[in-house]
Design a protein around this motif. Structure first.
Motif, short mmCIF file in Angstrom:
data_model
loop_
_atom_site.label_atom_id
_atom_site.label_comp_id
_atom_site.label_asym_id
_atom_site.label_seq_id
_atom_site.Cartn_x
_atom_site.Cartn_y
_atom_site.Cartn_z
N VAL A 26 -51.93 -31.87 -18.65
CA VAL A 26 -52.35 -32.14 -17.28
C VAL A 26 -51.25 -31.77 -16.30
O VAL A 26 -51.48 -31.14 -15.26
N ALA A 27 -50.02 -32.15 -16.64
CA ALA A 27 -48.88 -31.83 -15.77
C ALA A 27 -48.72 -30.32 -15.63
O ALA A 27 -48.42 -29.81 -14.55
N ARG B 159 -51.05 -28.05 -15.81
CA ARG B 159 -52.11 -27.54 -14.94
C ARG B 159 -51.80 -27.81 -13.47
O ARG B 159 -52.19 -27.06 -12.58
N LEU B 160 -51.08 -28.90 -13.21
CA LEU B 160 -50.73 -29.26 -11.84
C LEU B 160 -49.43 -28.61 -11.39
O LEU B 160 -49.04 -28.76 -10.23
N VAL C 170 -53.50 -40.45 -17.79
CA VAL C 170 -53.43 -39.12 -17.19
C VAL C 170 -54.29 -39.06 -15.92
O VAL C 170 -54.00 -38.29 -15.00
N ALA D 111 -52.61 -37.83 -12.44
CA ALA D 111 -53.13 -36.72 -11.64
C ALA D 111 -53.59 -37.19 -10.26
O ALA D 111 -53.45 -36.49 -9.27
N SER D 112 -54.13 -38.39 -10.20
CA SER D 112 -54.59 -38.94 -8.91
C SER D 112 -53.42 -39.14 -7.95
O SER D 112 -53.51 -38.82 -6.76
N THR E 173 -52.01 -35.55 -6.86
CA THR E 173 -52.86 -34.74 -5.98
C THR E 173 -53.35 -35.47 -4.74
O THR E 173 -53.78 -34.84 -3.78
N VAL F 279 -60.61 -36.67 -9.88
CA VAL F 279 -59.74 -36.18 -10.95
C VAL F 279 -60.53 -36.06 -12.26
O VAL F 279 -60.43 -35.06 -12.97
N LEU G 12 -61.06 -32.60 -14.38
CA LEU G 12 -60.56 -32.46 -15.74
C LEU G 12 -61.70 -32.36 -16.77
O LEU G 12 -61.57 -31.65 -17.75
N ALA H 208 -54.90 -28.01 -6.64
CA ALA H 208 -54.20 -29.22 -7.05
C ALA H 208 -52.70 -28.98 -7.15
O ALA H 208 -51.88 -29.81 -6.71
N ARG H 209 -52.32 -27.85 -7.72
CA ARG H 209 -50.90 -27.55 -7.92
C ARG H 209 -50.18 -27.36 -6.58
O ARG H 209 -49.11 -27.91 -6.36
#
Length: 333
Positions: free
Chosen positions: A16-17, A19-20, A64, A68-69, A72, A79, A83, A299-300
């Motif tokens: 996940v990290a 992807r962000l 996760v 991610a929340s 972002t 989220v 995902l 998101a990134r």
């Protein structure tokens, strides 16, 4: 609903990290990656067996989804939706959790070669614009004026170009700047019948991408072993509003519409500290593609801009998959 949330929670936090665009250390402690926490002392820990994280400084963490929340600024439901769609898409590939890359070309490994503006300038001179390449871009809504302003060239026969480069510079020099592959018979990294796009910084060519107009398996190619750069980044100093696009074609499309734009050329493309600093006095308009890769890019970049204190707006393409689709549709109306 609970099964979908449980499935998302099982995605490894490192995936996940990644992807962000948030690097996570394998060490016991690291600085908190949350954008609103300026962590001066390493206070962030990860339990990879339980797939949980926690910051002992700001007191936040969790699964996760929570991770991610916070990164972002999106809700947990948003989220999970993002995902879970990524899971469905990646299950069709050979890897269950393949990275969603907002890129037009495969990523290269860490930079091993260095740019050589003198060789690059000569290479560009051997690949002048050609009618076939110009017509391809005209069909995509990119005018000859825009093509000329970005110095778009065309590689007709890559073998002929390579022979002329080798006769002047030799194999070692071309390998060291990423124009040919090492450890094999000399071969130009860019295929024949390709558009050649120079990346110009400070008046010098520092990188290239090619776009094949006949080879579907090698559509976008970059220099071998040279770290990817942001396309048209010198434009940041020229305007108050900067549009962040995915790739070269969308950047050309934005320019065609009178916008000042830069283009990200891959998931590994990074904003330098100086570039981020120069953007703090501007408003960034992020234009993601209308697909899963676009969601990952959004998101990134939004997470990065929050951490850097850059004012931004996410702007959706009103028609088509990406900005170029929209440009073509608008010109055909």
């Amino acid at each position: 609903m609970s099964s979908r949330w449980d499935e998302v929670k099982r995605i490894p936090i490192d995936e996940v990290a990644q992807r962000l665009g948030v690097p996570l250390s394998r060490r016991a402690g690291m600085r908190c990656p949350f954008p609103d926490h300026k962590d001066k002392n390493p206070s962030f820990s990860i339990d990879r067996k339980k797939n949980l994280c926690f910051c002992h400084g700001c007191g936040r963490g969790g699964s996760v989804i929570d991770f991610a929340s916070i990164i972002t600024g999106k809700s947990s439901s948003e989220v999970v939706s993002w995902l879970s769609q990524s899971i469905r898409q990646s299950k069709t590939s050979s890897h269950q959790y393949s990275r969603i890359a907002p890129a037009e070309e495969p990523e290269t490994e860490d930079a091993q070669c260095v740019a050589n503006p003198a060789i690059f300038d000569h290479f560009a001179s051997l690949c002048p614009p050609a009618e076939r390449g110009q017509q391809y871009l005209l069909n995509r809504g990119i005018s000859e004026h825009t093509q000329k302003s970005f110095r778009i060239g065309f590689i007709g026969n890559s073998d002929d170009v390579l022979k002329r480069l080798l006769s002047k510079y030799g194999t070692a020099a071309l390998v060291s700047c990423g124009l040919i592959f090492p450890d094999k018979a000399p071969e130009l990294v860019f295929p024949s019948r390709s558009l050649l796009v120079p990346f110009v910084t400070g008046g010098e060519i520092v990188y290239f991408q090619s776009r094949s107009i006949s080879n579907s398996t090698r559509r976008w190619m970059g220099l071998n072993g040279v770290r990817k750069l942001i396309f048209n980044q010198d434009a940041v100093s020229q305007a108050k509003n900067i549009y962040i696009c995915e790739g070269v074609t969308d950047t050309l499309s934005a320019t065609e519409m009178g916008l000042t734009a830069i283009g990200l050329t891959g998931a590994s493309t990074t904003f330098s500290t100086n570039l981020l600093r120069s953007m703090r006095s501007k408003t960034a308009y992020i234009i993601p593609d209308n697909d899963e890769a676009g969601k990952a890019m959004e998101a990134r970049v939004t997470a990065l801009f929050r951490r850097a204190g850059i004012q931004f707006v996410v702007q959706r393409v009103p028609h088509g998959k990406d900005l170029n689709d929209y440009l073509v549709w608008r010109k055909q109306k």
